[in-house]
Design a protein around this motif. Sequence first.
Motif, PDB file in Angstrom:
ATOM      1  N   ARG A 117      22.162  51.160  -2.437  1.00  0.00           N
ATOM      2  CA  ARG A 117      21.718  52.560  -2.357  1.00  0.00           C
ATOM      3  C   ARG A 117      22.042  53.165  -0.997  1.00  0.00           C
ATOM      4  NH1 ARG A 117      20.881  57.038  -5.215  1.00  0.00           N
ATOM      5  NH2 ARG A 117      19.242  58.338  -4.306  1.00  0.00           N
ATOM      6  N   LEU A 118      21.835  52.388   0.070  1.00  0.00           N
ATOM      7  CA  LEU A 118      22.145  52.888   1.416  1.00  0.00           C
ATOM      8  C   LEU A 118      23.642  53.135   1.582  1.00  0.00           C
ATOM      9  CD1 LEU A 118      19.794  50.597   3.566  1.00  0.00           C
ATOM     10  CD2 LEU A 118      19.499  53.037   3.071  1.00  0.00           C
ATOM     11  N   LEU A 119      24.460  52.192   1.083  1.00  0.00           N
ATOM     12  CA  LEU A 119      25.912  52.371   1.182  1.00  0.00           C
ATOM     13  C   LEU A 119      26.382  53.563   0.362  1.00  0.00           C
ATOM     14  CD1 LEU A 119      27.164  48.673   1.007  1.00  0.00           C
ATOM     15  CD2 LEU A 119      27.135  50.184   3.003  1.00  0.00           C
ATOM     16  N   SER A 120      25.790  53.735  -0.821  1.00  0.00           N
ATOM     17  CA  SER A 120      26.182  54.862  -1.676  1.00  0.00           C
ATOM     18  C   SER A 120      25.863  56.191  -1.004  1.00  0.00           C
ATOM     19  CB  SER A 120      25.453  54.761  -3.012  1.00  0.00           C
ATOM     20  OG  SER A 120      25.737  55.889  -3.818  1.00  0.00           O
ATOM     21  N   THR A 121      24.706  56.245  -0.358  1.00  0.00           N
ATOM     22  CA  THR A 121      24.331  57.482   0.350  1.00  0.00           C
ATOM     23  C   THR A 121      25.273  57.747   1.508  1.00  0.00           C
ATOM     24  OG1 THR A 121      22.008  57.111  -0.245  1.00  0.00           O
ATOM     25  CG2 THR A 121      22.449  58.630   1.575  1.00  0.00           C
ATOM     26  N   GLU A 153      32.039  60.720   2.551  1.00  0.00           N
ATOM     27  CA  GLU A 153      33.435  60.297   2.607  1.00  0.00           C
ATOM     28  C   GLU A 153      34.118  60.488   1.255  1.00  0.00           C
ATOM     29  OE1 GLU A 153      33.522  56.323   3.982  1.00  0.00           O
ATOM     30  OE2 GLU A 153      32.430  56.739   5.852  1.00  0.00           O
ATOM     31  N   THR A 154      33.406  60.166   0.183  1.00  0.00           N
ATOM     32  CA  THR A 154      33.979  60.330  -1.161  1.00  0.00           C
ATOM     33  C   THR A 154      34.264  61.803  -1.449  1.00  0.00           C
ATOM     34  OG1 THR A 154      32.783  58.378  -1.937  1.00  0.00           O
ATOM     35  CG2 THR A 154      33.593  59.896  -3.611  1.00  0.00           C
ATOM     36  N   GLY A 155      33.309  62.662  -1.066  1.00  0.00           N
ATOM     37  CA  GLY A 155      33.529  64.101  -1.272  1.00  0.00           C
ATOM     38  C   GLY A 155      34.727  64.610  -0.494  1.00  0.00           C
ATOM     39  N   LEU A 156      34.898  64.101   0.745  1.00  0.00           N
ATOM     40  CA  LEU A 156      36.040  64.523   1.551  1.00  0.00           C
ATOM     41  C   LEU A 156      37.363  64.073   0.935  1.00  0.00           C
ATOM     42  CD1 LEU A 156      37.059  65.856   4.133  1.00  0.00           C
ATOM     43  CD2 LEU A 156      36.746  63.650   5.301  1.00  0.00           C
ATOM     44  N   LEU A 157      37.414  62.843   0.409  1.00  0.00           N
ATOM     45  CA  LEU A 157      38.629  62.346  -0.241  1.00  0.00           C
ATOM     46  C   LEU A 157      38.961  63.154  -1.496  1.00  0.00           C
ATOM     47  CD1 LEU A 157      38.098  58.455   0.080  1.00  0.00           C
ATOM     48  CD2 LEU A 157      39.785  59.858   1.289  1.00  0.00           C
ATOM     49  N   LEU A 158      37.939  63.473  -2.270  1.00  0.00           N
ATOM     50  CA  LEU A 158      38.174  64.274  -3.474  1.00  0.00           C
ATOM     51  C   LEU A 158      38.682  65.664  -3.108  1.00  0.00           C
ATOM     52  CD1 LEU A 158      35.052  63.263  -5.625  1.00  0.00           C
ATOM     53  CD2 LEU A 158      37.432  62.567  -5.987  1.00  0.00           C
ATOM     54  N   ALA A 159      38.157  66.238  -2.004  1.00  0.00           N
ATOM     55  CA  ALA A 159      38.594  67.577  -1.586  1.00  0.00           C
ATOM     56  C   ALA A 159      40.039  67.569  -1.118  1.00  0.00           C
ATOM     57  CB  ALA A 159      37.682  68.083  -0.466  1.00  0.00           C
ATOM     58  N   ALA A 185      42.406  63.309  -3.685  1.00  0.00           N
ATOM     59  CA  ALA A 185      42.355  61.947  -4.251  1.00  0.00           C
ATOM     60  C   ALA A 185      41.694  61.980  -5.627  1.00  0.00           C
ATOM     61  CB  ALA A 185      41.574  61.025  -3.317  1.00  0.00           C
ATOM     62  N   SER A 186      42.230  61.188  -6.543  1.00  0.00           N
ATOM     63  CA  SER A 186      41.633  61.121  -7.876  1.00  0.00           C
ATOM     64  C   SER A 186      40.426  60.182  -7.866  1.00  0.00           C
ATOM     65  CB  SER A 186      42.676  60.604  -8.880  1.00  0.00           C
ATOM     66  OG  SER A 186      43.041  59.265  -8.565  1.00  0.00           O
ATOM     67  N   ARG A 187      39.603  60.328  -8.897  1.00  0.00           N
ATOM     68  CA  ARG A 187      38.424  59.453  -8.985  1.00  0.00           C
ATOM     69  C   ARG A 187      38.848  57.990  -9.149  1.00  0.00           C
ATOM     70  NH1 ARG A 187      33.698  62.045  -9.352  1.00  0.00           N
ATOM     71  NH2 ARG A 187      33.747  64.295  -9.791  1.00  0.00           N
ATOM     72  N   LEU A 236      39.709  52.067  -4.090  1.00  0.00           N
ATOM     73  CA  LEU A 236      39.430  51.801  -2.680  1.00  0.00           C
ATOM     74  C   LEU A 236      38.064  51.133  -2.499  1.00  0.00           C
ATOM     75  CD1 LEU A 236      40.802  55.093  -1.051  1.00  0.00           C
ATOM     76  CD2 LEU A 236      41.799  52.799  -0.926  1.00  0.00           C
ATOM     77  N   ALA A 237      37.071  51.610  -3.242  1.00  0.00           N
ATOM     78  CA  ALA A 237      35.724  51.026  -3.154  1.00  0.00           C
ATOM     79  C   ALA A 237      35.725  49.580  -3.650  1.00  0.00           C
ATOM     80  CB  ALA A 237      34.740  51.866  -3.957  1.00  0.00           C
ATOM     81  N   ALA A 238      36.508  49.315  -4.721  1.00  0.00           N
ATOM     82  CA  ALA A 238      36.568  47.958  -5.275  1.00  0.00           C
ATOM     83  C   ALA A 238      37.227  46.989  -4.297  1.00  0.00           C
ATOM     84  CB  ALA A 238      37.312  47.973  -6.600  1.00  0.00           C
ATOM     85  N   VAL A 239      38.329  47.437  -3.652  1.00  0.00           N
ATOM     86  CA  VAL A 239      39.004  46.579  -2.666  1.00  0.00           C
ATOM     87  C   VAL A 239      38.076  46.266  -1.506  1.00  0.00           C
ATOM     88  CG1 VAL A 239      40.871  46.487  -0.983  1.00  0.00           C
ATOM     89  CG2 VAL A 239      41.317  47.344  -3.292  1.00  0.00           C
TER      90      VAL A 239
END
Length: 245
Positions: A201-205, A210-216, A219-221, A227-230
């Motif tokens: 939960r802490l990491l997700s928050t 960063e995820t929002g910035l990549l999407l903007a 970057a595709s979902r 990247l998160a899996a690696v």
Amino acid sequence: LAALDRSQLRLAAGTWPGDGGSGTREDPLRVALPESAAAALKLAPGGEPLTLTDRTTDRTLTVEITGLYRPADTSAPYWLLDELGGRGQRTVDFTTYGPLLTGPRALAAPRVTAGPTGWLATADYASLDTSTTDALARSATASAAALAKDPALGTGASAETGLPQVLERSERALTVSRTTLLVVALQLVLLAGYALLLVARLLSTERAGETGLLLARGASRRRVAALAAVEALLLALPAVVLAPL
């Protein structure tokens, strides 16, 4: 009077009585006395012969004390055969001393009143495991009953075993131990799961920005998930390897 297994004894003074004496009926029967009984009766090897009176027949028997002995280990199962438990004396309504150690040949003589004979059988438990305890308990009970009825032992034989009770106590103790370990293991699993969810939960928050910035930035979902899996594998794989160690 008794013929004992001398491997269970230690000579404290004097000598062993041998076979008890092979002389005439009037000759004293050679015996060894328990050390504790000798101290209470103030007797020693080489003293004057003693005259004993049979409580059941009133016959007299003269004995000569040649030595004193003590049990090698009074806690050994062998001393369950002795009504005095290897202590040399016991007081209830009166005091009993003994047994006076002599040879089997002397006990077979007519001048000594016939008495019972006992054996102690012990097993080798090296191959015993928890899967065979129930069968062993049933076998021990059935074997003791069959042994008591064996015609080779006569009609007055009895056989006793404490093995089923010992196995039952061991089984209960094993169940308690297993339950305790299971409870502790479940507590550790719950604690580890809670810690994992909290960290996730802490990491997700933290990663939300960063995820929002990549999407903007286009970057595709799927790319973000890869990247998160690696990143997760870089942490998880070493943990999987090192955790068992």
